[in-house]
Scaffold this motif. Structure first.
Motif, PDB file in Angstrom:
ATOM      1  N   ASN A  35       1.094  -1.151   0.034  1.00  0.00           N
ATOM      2  CA  ASN A  35       0.018  -0.024   0.152  1.00  0.00           C
ATOM      3  C   ASN A  35       0.667   1.241   0.112  1.00  0.00           C
ATOM      4  O   ASN A  35       2.088   1.181   0.315  1.00  0.00           O
ATOM      5  N   ALA A  36       0.224   2.436  -0.318  1.00  0.00           N
ATOM      6  CA  ALA A  36       0.950   3.719  -0.384  1.00  0.00           C
ATOM      7  C   ALA A  36       1.668   4.071   0.857  1.00  0.00           C
ATOM      8  O   ALA A  36       2.782   4.662   0.766  1.00  0.00           O
ATOM      9  N   PRO A  37       1.001   4.137   2.084  1.00  0.00           N
ATOM     10  CA  PRO A  37       1.656   4.429   3.398  1.00  0.00           C
ATOM     11  C   PRO A  37       3.034   3.649   3.623  1.00  0.00           C
ATOM     12  O   PRO A  37       3.949   4.048   3.789  1.00  0.00           O
ATOM     13  N   GLN A  38       2.929   2.427   2.976  1.00  0.00           N
ATOM     14  CA  GLN A  38       4.411   1.672   3.196  1.00  0.00           C
ATOM     15  C   GLN A  38       5.259   2.216   2.445  1.00  0.00           C
ATOM     16  O   GLN A  38       6.473   2.406   2.612  1.00  0.00           O
ATOM     17  N   LEU A  39       4.906   2.615   1.176  1.00  0.00           N
ATOM     18  CA  LEU A  39       5.959   3.103   0.008  1.00  0.00           C
ATOM     19  C   LEU A  39       6.555   4.589   0.660  1.00  0.00           C
ATOM     20  O   LEU A  39       7.751   4.826   0.693  1.00  0.00           O
ATOM     21  N   GLU A  40       5.473   5.168   1.200  1.00  0.00           N
ATOM     22  CA  GLU A  40       5.914   6.716   1.699  1.00  0.00           C
ATOM     23  C   GLU A  40       6.893   6.467   2.955  1.00  0.00           C
ATOM     24  O   GLU A  40       8.282   7.242   2.934  1.00  0.00           O
ATOM     25  N   ALA A  41       6.842   5.635   3.632  1.00  0.00           N
ATOM     26  CA  ALA A  41       7.741   5.244   4.701  1.00  0.00           C
ATOM     27  C   ALA A  41       8.926   4.755   4.190  1.00  0.00           C
ATOM     28  O   ALA A  41      10.220   5.318   4.779  1.00  0.00           O
ATOM     29  N   LEU A  42       9.036   4.132   3.252  1.00  0.00           N
ATOM     30  CA  LEU A  42      10.283   3.640   2.458  1.00  0.00           C
ATOM     31  C   LEU A  42      10.959   4.818   1.946  1.00  0.00           C
ATOM     32  O   LEU A  42      12.270   4.933   2.133  1.00  0.00           O
ATOM     33  N   ILE A  43      10.273   5.710   1.352  1.00  0.00           N
ATOM     34  CA  ILE A  43      10.730   6.683   0.597  1.00  0.00           C
ATOM     35  C   ILE A  43      11.450   7.727   1.789  1.00  0.00           C
ATOM     36  O   ILE A  43      12.644   8.166   1.458  1.00  0.00           O
ATOM     37  N   ARG A  46      -0.906   4.573  -4.941  1.00  0.00           N
ATOM     38  CA  ARG A  46      -2.320   5.286  -4.377  1.00  0.00           C
ATOM     39  C   ARG A  46      -3.438   4.933  -5.348  1.00  0.00           C
ATOM     40  O   ARG A  46      -4.462   4.593  -4.949  1.00  0.00           O
ATOM     41  N   VAL A  47      -3.254   4.741  -6.679  1.00  0.00           N
ATOM     42  CA  VAL A  47      -4.275   4.397  -7.520  1.00  0.00           C
ATOM     43  C   VAL A  47      -4.754   2.869  -7.355  1.00  0.00           C
ATOM     44  O   VAL A  47      -5.968   2.501  -7.209  1.00  0.00           O
ATOM     45  N   MET A  48      -3.837   2.106  -6.768  1.00  0.00           N
ATOM     46  CA  MET A  48      -3.896   0.772  -6.590  1.00  0.00           C
ATOM     47  C   MET A  48      -4.623   0.532  -5.393  1.00  0.00           C
ATOM     48  O   MET A  48      -5.437  -0.159  -5.208  1.00  0.00           O
ATOM     49  N   ASP A  49      -4.231   1.428  -4.371  1.00  0.00           N
ATOM     50  CA  ASP A  49      -5.135   1.430  -3.030  1.00  0.00           C
ATOM     51  C   ASP A  49      -6.482   1.741  -3.344  1.00  0.00           C
ATOM     52  O   ASP A  49      -7.261   1.166  -2.494  1.00  0.00           O
ATOM     53  N   GLU A  50      -6.684   3.011  -4.073  1.00  0.00           N
ATOM     54  CA  GLU A  50      -8.100   3.411  -4.126  1.00  0.00           C
ATOM     55  C   GLU A  50      -8.987   2.295  -4.845  1.00  0.00           C
ATOM     56  O   GLU A  50     -10.061   1.723  -4.775  1.00  0.00           O
ATOM     57  N   VAL A  51      -8.261   1.572  -5.959  1.00  0.00           N
ATOM     58  CA  VAL A  51      -8.929   0.384  -6.592  1.00  0.00           C
ATOM     59  C   VAL A  51      -9.353  -0.727  -5.577  1.00  0.00           C
ATOM     60  O   VAL A  51     -10.469  -1.233  -5.681  1.00  0.00           O
TER      61      VAL A  51
END
Ligand SMILES: NC(=O)C1=CN([C@@H]2O[C@H](COP(=O)(O)OP(=O)(O)OC[C@H]3O[C@@H](n4cnc5c(N)ncnc54)[C@H](OP(=O)(O)O)[C@@H]3O)[C@@H](O)[C@H]2O)C=CC1
Ligand SMILES: O=C1OC[C@@H](O)[C@H](O)[C@H]1O
Length: 394
Positions: free
Chosen positions: A115-123, A368-373
């Motif tokens: 999910n996007a929050p995980q990616l935000e944390a990695l970035i 984020r698009v995949m999270d929304e889907v």
């Protein structure tokens, strides 16, 4: 001229780890890349050090390459410049965080995280540690993809208002996969969307978003057909991209599935899998969306340019096949994963912390698009693989 050497550590020893590491072996000069070289200096398997040792032999790791029986040992190896993460999607967040915490540069297989929050944390972690981080969407680095993006930015097909992209693989899940397999298992973040749909989205994004100097995230409408395990076996997405300085509103249609095929007879009789349509014509790209080797430019003035893009060799033929038995790596050709590896090498050489053809920001917008889907269709993975907590033993 002395070459810039990148010393790779491979985290996990499954199917794609082997394909990727084999692609690192040919001299980059075979594809006209002169001033870098790749070496596999270490590999780690969560199963055993023996498995990592056998893997290194299979992929021709350098003499004295280190074999580890845990990922924790690999990230401590000071000889390793960059780690390629090749575990299932469910594990990417934990594995990437492990590498980044240890100050390692990372190339992480798609989908980047669950999910996007995980990616935000990695970035955030990569920036804090000042290391390189890139999603391994290999297709973006192909000369074919560069050509397609150049066609768009050159204005040859006029302002683009629609891209449709399908990656459907015909792998009837009940016949093809055990319930524990990563393609269908919710515990491993299975399903068509994160595994295959991401390539349909890649084509929508790299034609409607990457090519723009002022891109804006799209809105999305979607529908999903679920497999008996709750993961998706077929997903269809309709994306609306707001106008930019070089074109008006644009629509992306991204579809994926395991029951149909984008190329049922393996001879392209069904037409292209991807169409990028502008006011003066279109550019077509043929199946498979992850490793296309043919494009067709069709202009309103009558111009038709059919082009083949074989991957340079030497290569050994991976035996990697689609549901109908067509090979995705003809004998003698490389797989083509070396292009993304070369990009990592150039980034490290130049001190860049991101890939050139897919910024971390763009990976995040796609996530984020995949999270929304998933939200629109009620697809949730178990909490332990969606969590931001680290470390978590999976
Ligand atoms: N770019 C591309 O074209 C492709 C990308 N992929 C991506 O690569 C990743 C891995 O896919 P693939 O190689 O096909 O998967 P495999 O199942 O073949 O390999 C995954 C490896 O991950 C390790 N692993 C660690 N924990 C687990 C676990 N709980 N369950 C299963 N495996 C585990 C294992 O290696 P070990 O025992 O050594 O630790 C295993 O061999 C995915 O993210 C997928 O999307 C996949 C195919 C093509
Ligand atoms: O990345 C991929 O590309 C090819 C597919 O067969 C595979 O499932 C997927 O992970």
């Amino acid at each position: 001229m002395s070459k810039f050497t990148v010393k790779w550590g491979i985290l996990a020893t499954g199917g794609i780890a082997e394909t990727f590491a084999r692609d690192l072996w040919p001299n980059p000069e075979c594809r006209g890349v002169k001033d870098i070289e790749h070496k596999v200096v270490a590999a780690a398997s969560s199963s055993s050090a023996k498995r990592a040792q056998d893997f290194l032999k299979e992929v021709r790791g350098v003499e004295g390459a280190k074999a580890y029986g845990s990922y924790e040992e690999l990230v401590k190896d000071e000889d390793v410049d960059i780690i390629y993460i090749a575990t299932p999607h469910s594990h990417h967040y934990q594995n990437a965080m492990l590498c980044l915490e240890a100050g390692k540069n990372v190339l992480c297989e798609k989908a980047f995280t669950t999910n996007a929050p995980q990616l935000e944390a990695l970035i955030k972690k990569a920036r804090e540690k000042k290391v390189f981080l890139m999603e391994a969407v290999w297709t973006r680095y192909f000369p074919l993809s560069i050509y397609v993006r150049d066609i768009i930015t050159s204005g040859k097909i006029g302002p683009v208002s629609r891209t449709s992209a399908d990656l459907s693989m015909h792998m009837l899940p009940e016949k093809t996969f055990e319930d524990t397999h990563r393609m269908v298992n919710p515990d491993l973040a299975g399903g068509a969307l994160l595994d295959l749909g991401i390539y349909a989205l890649t084509w929508v994004f790299q034609t409607l978003y990457t090519t723009q100097s002022d891109p804006k995230p799209p809105t999305v409408l979607s529908t999903m057909r679920k497999y008996k395990l709750g993961t998706d076996e077929q997903t269809s997405m309709l994306l609306t991209f707001p106008p930019t300085s070089s074109r008006g509103e644009a629509h992306g249609i991204a579809t994926t599935g395991m029951r149909t095929s984008a190329d049922p007879d393996g001879k392209a009789s069904a037409g292209p899998a991807i169409r990028v349509q502008g006011e003066k014509g279109e550019i077509q790209i043929y199946h498979p969306a992850f490793r296309p080797t043919r494009t067709k430019l069709v202009l309103a003035d009558g111009t038709v340019e059919d082009k083949e893009w074989p991957q340079p060799g030497p290569g050994e033929g991976s035996g990697w096949k689609d549901g109908f038995g067509g090979s995705f790596q003809p004998e003698g050709e490389g797989q083509g994963m070396f292009w993304e590896a070369d990009e990592c090498a150039f980034a490290l050489k130049e001190g860049r912390k991101e890939g050139k053809y897919e910024s971390l920001e763009e990976s995040l917008v796609i996530m984020r698009v995949m999270d929304e889907v998933r939200e629109q269709n009620g697809l949730k993975y178990p909490e332990k693989i969606e969590t931001l907590e680290y470390p978590v033993k999976l």
